[in-house]
Design a protein around this motif. Structure first.
Motif, PDB file in Angstrom:
ATOM      1  N   ASP B 317      43.000  45.728  32.128  1.00 49.82           N
ATOM      2  CA  ASP B 317      43.647  45.260  33.395  1.00 49.82           C
ATOM      3  C   ASP B 317      45.121  45.696  33.149  1.00 49.82           C
ATOM      4  N   ALA B 318      46.091  45.417  34.128  1.00 47.95           N
ATOM      5  CA  ALA B 318      47.446  45.921  33.910  1.00 47.95           C
ATOM      6  C   ALA B 318      48.253  45.414  32.860  1.00 47.95           C
ATOM      7  N   CYS B 319      47.949  44.414  32.041  1.00 52.46           N
ATOM      8  CA  CYS B 319      48.656  44.019  31.044  1.00 52.46           C
ATOM      9  C   CYS B 319      48.085  44.532  29.882  1.00 52.46           C
ATOM     10  N   GLY B 320      46.994  45.145  29.888  1.00 49.99           N
ATOM     11  CA  GLY B 320      46.159  45.909  28.666  1.00 49.99           C
ATOM     12  C   GLY B 320      45.228  45.080  28.219  1.00 49.99           C
ATOM     13  N   LEU B 321      44.727  44.177  28.921  1.00 46.11           N
ATOM     14  CA  LEU B 321      43.630  43.065  28.376  1.00 46.11           C
ATOM     15  C   LEU B 321      42.330  44.003  28.518  1.00 46.11           C
ATOM     16  N   LEU B 347      48.655  27.701  32.514  1.00 48.02           N
ATOM     17  CA  LEU B 347      47.883  26.887  32.674  1.00 48.02           C
ATOM     18  C   LEU B 347      46.952  26.125  31.513  1.00 48.02           C
ATOM     19  N   GLY B 348      47.005  26.896  30.384  1.00 45.00           N
ATOM     20  CA  GLY B 348      46.325  26.471  29.387  1.00 45.00           C
ATOM     21  C   GLY B 348      44.619  26.464  29.570  1.00 45.00           C
ATOM     22  N   LEU B 349      44.358  27.270  30.615  1.00 46.89           N
ATOM     23  CA  LEU B 349      42.806  27.635  30.663  1.00 46.89           C
ATOM     24  C   LEU B 349      42.409  28.998  30.454  1.00 46.89           C
ATOM     25  N   PRO B 350      41.272  29.145  30.449  1.00 38.12           N
ATOM     26  CA  PRO B 350      40.659  30.404  30.170  1.00 38.12           C
ATOM     27  C   PRO B 350      40.648  31.215  31.127  1.00 38.12           C
ATOM     28  N   GLY B 351      40.724  32.470  31.394  1.00 39.69           N
ATOM     29  CA  GLY B 351      40.730  33.470  32.693  1.00 39.69           C
ATOM     30  C   GLY B 351      39.861  34.509  32.552  1.00 39.69           C
ATOM     31  N   VAL B 352      40.576  35.617  32.864  1.00 40.07           N
ATOM     32  CA  VAL B 352      39.613  36.865  32.793  1.00 40.07           C
ATOM     33  C   VAL B 352      40.837  38.177  33.131  1.00 40.07           C
ATOM     34  N   ALA B 353      40.434  39.254  32.815  1.00 41.08           N
ATOM     35  CA  ALA B 353      41.157  40.440  32.878  1.00 41.08           C
ATOM     36  C   ALA B 353      41.411  40.808  34.235  1.00 41.08           C
ATOM     37  N   ASN B 354      42.243  40.429  35.148  1.00 39.69           N
ATOM     38  CA  ASN B 354      42.362  40.524  36.507  1.00 39.69           C
ATOM     39  C   ASN B 354      43.796  40.798  36.956  1.00 39.69           C
ATOM     40  N   PHE B 355      44.600  40.817  36.202  1.00 37.65           N
ATOM     41  CA  PHE B 355      46.025  41.451  36.301  1.00 37.65           C
ATOM     42  C   PHE B 355      46.220  42.698  36.845  1.00 37.65           C
ATOM     43  N   ARG B 356      46.519  43.024  38.184  1.00 40.09           N
ATOM     44  CA  ARG B 356      46.262  44.218  38.924  1.00 40.09           C
ATOM     45  C   ARG B 356      47.604  44.246  39.799  1.00 40.09           C
ATOM     46  N   SER B 357      47.908  45.722  39.985  1.00 41.59           N
ATOM     47  CA  SER B 357      48.847  45.832  41.086  1.00 41.59           C
ATOM     48  C   SER B 357      48.274  47.170  42.020  1.00 41.59           C
ATOM     49  N   ALA B 358      48.717  46.890  43.525  1.00 36.87           N
ATOM     50  CA  ALA B 358      48.220  47.933  44.395  1.00 36.87           C
ATOM     51  C   ALA B 358      48.750  49.258  43.925  1.00 36.87           C
ATOM     52  N   SER B 359      49.966  49.547  43.665  1.00 36.45           N
ATOM     53  CA  SER B 359      50.439  50.843  43.274  1.00 36.45           C
ATOM     54  C   SER B 359      51.513  50.670  42.351  1.00 36.45           C
TER      55      SER B 359
END
Lengths: 454, 490
Positions: B317-321, B347-359
């Motif tokens: 994703d966009a942060c490199g995860l 939040l202190g919660l698990p998540g996913v690799a979904n950091f994204r930008s449109a352009s």
């Protein structure tokens, strides 16, 4: 040098260079959209994201032998490089028009004259804006977006036309949140927009919103699905008017079976004679020229006394169907659309609106509208923000969000009781791709019955 | 020389590693995200060329950290001077906003990553000429027009080439390349004041990571004739009844149901309130993860960026995860939200690799990517056989949901009555409404892998400033019990 001045130099340099290089029979139009913006995103009165964007996007339309090809690219601002890229794309455009079939509705480019408008503003320092918003709203849970900076739209073509529009404005589009006595989140929506940022006026806008929060803190009044008298505030009406730009008053959409107002257009039904809608470029919210550089009339009446007077007709639609163009903007799935809509006011003083409502719903904002039954112009959507149950002209309590399902023919027709004497300018705050221009001038609307379904 | 669909403009040279050295001195930490994207739009209407346009987006988003605050500056001026100036603007914004920051930046939010991704394709844009491709679109319109009552036909193809490069002062170097294709073929039938539109699975639902092999025109022509005939059937059909009935949703409507009532409410930045002023909040609270029975036991939902060819697959994703498959909901229980490392840390919660930008001109935020409903055990015929009276709906045409993602109303292009386990007469103007958690708990049957289909959308909107991003959704058909369905007005 400012981004506006730099953009103009590059735009003119490219136009003059490539117009001089055109071959026999080629027509070219250059369309610039540019901005130099600071976007500050707030959550809970803190800065969540801060972004600076400098972008200059050039759309180039090549027409030759009844063929048309468009390309768009991001200018670097370095004139030699931007010209080199443009030349390479023009070579591609020449190959495209050799291959593509003839487009019988291509409109020959014309000289629609020259215009030059610059609306100067005063851009605040973002240090001041951040400090002002974060400090003054600490503890009130503000979320929102501040945007500021110059915006540019310009069109030149090889027939000689040259239109330039630039403006510098700022807005703070925000929501203030609280929790009411029922334990539900409640919010009020606010907008402060000006060409010269004024700290005191911005703070006054926020203070006005804060005062509305007190009523929202009351326990929610349950409202089961059904029909209720309703006063729709200008922001809510503006959302509904937005549906007129989903093909409803487009000549092209109508001919393709894509207008939900087909029965109005074909004279089978009408709105109330109190309902009047026009496209009004005199509001000054957007450049009058369209993306082809055409100048529409300053005002185009769409609905007069409940009857259709004009549909929006682009020059391409005019070419296809053999009708007169009113230089409407087209493009996208919804064809011609309103760029500067105005709903004419009525007789109801805004101060008397709740008294006239009596008992029913005060709807400040609507959200996420879409067609529910296209054939009868029925739309659905949700109430949002500061909506209240009103009894005997007095706001009693906030409501839980409700889903409505109602026809435009009832809202602006059989159930329309009155429109307010005052109207509000609601500037566009869209920021997809870039900050939008335009807006709507809209009064409040009192309806005898408004259907809620969920 | 043949004119193929491939286009190679002349651009100024750009070396992102060299550019990184120019901007490193401007801040405590720096990242550069370079985006180059070519979007080809080819549209034919009523067998005539309507729109031939190609956009060439190219620029850099600079991330600069000062005093523990990150800020962004986007520019298409890729010269040394242009990038240094953009880096200074980003650093200045970070410095000014640091005293009021919502979150403290640390390098753990941009983990060091190196790698790449190339989307699958068999036939590139240079494998077909512009003339041949245009002729196919014209022929598609001819196949859509099955009657004089078809008043409008359109065949629209979008081809997107994307190059993403991301480098940081802490050693990340990611290189991803995509070829993304989609189509939108539709016919509108009209009789008197009645008009009905029918398309191939709803507007632009057919979208994939693929090459030109995606456009198998012989198969598309068959589909075009089918939807042309169905548009005529809709003209003559009765309205969908207003009743509480069993509802079977086809995969091309499940895509919208998943998107609006699972994808958006699970975004952690919504739950954190970032989106409250525009897209909205969420009914999901942080304490619901691991506790909320979101749907029936048959409901299994994954975030899966690893599905080859699905529209929003990627490696980082966009942060490199690094992007991995994760269950969001298992056996109906809510497990995990859609949140990047930034939202996870807040939040202190698990998540996913979904950091994204449109352009290049937008900062990344939490986005839906591929969100899929995992297959169950029933064939489509099994599902129909279980319905005594109900409605089967296909292809989204209308969507609306509240800002907490609770009360929804969705409309479809095409429906059939189900009686005694069999598909019956065609119904027009089908709609249904419900509330998210009760609706998903009414899930009674889930189609098997053979009935599972992959769709998506190029048009998911969110954010301030706003961004449109691509999403993928795969699902089998599903049966829901006791749903309020309704049709048009008489």
């Amino acid at each position: 040098m400012s981004a506006t001045s730099e953009s103009r130099i590059v735009f003119d340099y490219l136009a003059e260079a490539v117009f001089a290089e055109l071959l026999q029979g080629e027509e070219l139009s250059l369309n610039l959209s540019a901005e130099d913006q600071v976007y500050l995103r707030f959550n809970n009165s803190r800065v969540r994201q801060a972004t600076d964007v400098l972008q200059r996007n050039l759309k180039v339309t090549m027409q030759c032998r009844g063929r048309k090809f468009e390309f768009t690219y991001d200018l670097t601002g370095e004139e030699p490089w931007d010209l080199a890229t443009l030349r390479s794309l023009l070579e591609r455009a020449r190959r495209e028009v050799q291959v593509l079939p003839e487009d019988p509705f291509v409109v020959p480019m014309q000289d629609f004259g020259k215009s030059d408008q610059h609306h100067a503003g005063e851009r605040p320092s973002y240090e001041e804006v951040i400090e002002c918003i974060a400090s003054s709203t600490a503890g009130t849970d503000l979320t929102g977006l501040f945007a500021s900076g110059p915006q540019i739209r310009a069109v030149r073509n090889s027939a000689g036309q040259n239109h330039w529009f630039s403006t510098e404005t700022s807005f703070l589009d925000y929501s203030l949140y609280t929790v009411n006595a029922s334990g539900e989140n409640k919010a009020v929506k606010g907008l402060y927009a000006e060409s010269v940022w004024d700290r005191q006026r911005c703070l006054a806008s926020i203070e006005t919103s804060k005062r509305q929060l007190s009523l929202l803190k009351r326990r929610s009044h349950p409202v089961p699905p059904g029909e209720y008298r309703a006063f729709l505030a200008p922001a809510a009406v503006a959302e509904i008017i937005g549906m007129f730009s989903w093909g409803a008053v487009s000549y092209s959409a109508w001919k393709k079976g894509g207008s939900a107002l087909r029965k109005l257009i074909e004279g089978e039904t009408s709105f109330s004679d109190k309902f009047n809608l026009k496209e009004n470029f005199l509001l000054g919210l957007t450049p009058r020229f369209n993306s082809l550089g055409e100048l529409p009339p300053e005002e185009v009446t769409i609905v007069e006394k409940g009857l259709l007077k004009n549909l929006l007709v682009s020059s391409r639609t005019a070419e296809e169907y053999g009708v007169a163009s009113n230089a409407a903007e087209t493009g996208g799935w919804f064809e011609e659309h309103l760029r500067s809509a105005e709903v004419m006011t009525g007789e109801l003083a805004e101060a008397d609106a709740l008294q006239a409502l009596g008992t029913g719903l005060y709807v400040s904002n609507l959200h996420y509208l879409n067609w529910s039954d296209f054939q009868t112009a029925r739309i659905t959507g949700m109430t949002r923000y500061a909506c209240f149950w009103v009894e005997n002209g007095e706001p009693v309590a906030p409501i839980q969000d409700l889903r409505f399902d109602e026809s435009l023919y009832r809202i602006f027709g059989t159930e329309l009781e009155s429109l307010t004497r005052e109207s509000q300018i609601i500037p566009a705050t869209d920021t997809y791709h870039r900050r939008a221009l335009g807006g709507r001038k809209i009064p409040g609307v009192l309806v005898r019955a408004f259907r809620f379904t969920l | 020389m043949k004119t193929t669909l491939a286009i190679k403009p002349r651009y100024p040279d750009f070396d992102i590693q060299r550019a990184l050295t120019w901007v490193i001195p401007e801040a405590d930490w720096v990242g550069l995200r370079f985006v180059q994207e070519h979007t080809h739009q080819r549209t034919v209407r009523n067998q005539r060329p309507e729109h031939n346009a190609v956009s060439f987006d190219r620029g850099v988003m600079i991330e600069a950290v000062v005093d523990g605050q990150i800020a962004y500056a986007g520019t298409s001026d890729l010269s040394e001077q242009g990038l240094r100036e953009a880096a200074r603007r980003a650093a200045s914004l970070a410095r000014a906003s640091a005293p009021f920051k919502a979150m403290c930046f640390s390098e753990q939010l941009r983990p060091k990553a190196q790698g790449g991704f190339v989307s699958p394709q068999r036939a590139g844009l240079d494998s077909q000429t512009l003339g041949e491709f245009t002729d196919h679109l014209i022929a598609a319109c001819r196949h859509l027009k099955v009657s004089d009552k078809i008043v409008n036909t359109s065949a629209e193809a979008t081809l997107v080439e994307t190059w993403l490069r991301y480098v940081t002062s802490s050693g990340t170097a990611i290189d991803e390349q995509f070829l993304l294709v989609s189509n939108n073929f539709a016919a509108t039938a009209q009789d008197g004041t009645e008009s009905q539109r029918r398309s191939l699975n709803g507007p632009v639902a057919r979208c994939r990571q693929a090459g030109l092999e995606f456009f198998d025109f012989e198969l598309l022509y068959v589909d075009c004739e089918r939807v042309g005939r169905q548009a005529l059937e809709l003209l003559a059909a009765q309205n969908c009844p207003d009743e509480t009935l069993s509802l079977v949703l086809a995969p091309d409507q499940m895509l919208l149901q998943i998107h609006e009532s699972i994808g958006h409410p699970l975004e952690l930045d919504r739950i954190l309130g970032d989106e409250r002023n525009y897209a909205g909040w969420s009914f999901v609270k942080p304490e619901d993860f691991g506790r909320l029975q979101y749907g029936s036991k048959l409901m299994n939902v994954t975030f899966d960026p690893t599905v080859a060819g699905e529209f929003a697959s990627y490696a980082f994703d966009a942060c490199g995860l690094a992007a991995t498959r994760e269950y969001l909901i298992r056996d109906g229980l809510l497990l995990r939200g859609l949140g990047s490392l930034e939202s996870q840390s807040r939040l202190g919660l698990p998540g996913v690799a979904n950091f994204r930008s449109a352009s290049w001109n937008r900062a990344p935020i939490d986005r839906i990517a591929n969100i899929n409903l995992e297959p169950g055990n029933n064939s489509f015929d099994d599902i129909l056989a279980a319905v005594e009276r109900g409605v089967y709906m296909e292809s989204n045409i209308s969507w609306s949901i509240d800002d907490y993602r609770n009360k929804f109303q969705f409309g479809c292009e095409y429906a059939r009555l189900i009686e005694n386990g069999k598909l019956g007469k065609v119904l027009k103007n089908p709609n249904y409404r419900g509330v998210t958690v009760p609706f998903w708990n009414s899930l009674k049957m889930v189609g098997n892998r053979a009935s599972h289909q992959v769709f998506g959308s190029p048009y998911c909107g969110k954010g301030e400033p706003s961004q449109i991003i691509r999403v993928g959704h795969a699902s089998p058909p599903c049966l829901f019990s006791a749903v309020d369905v309704f049709g048009g007005s008489k």
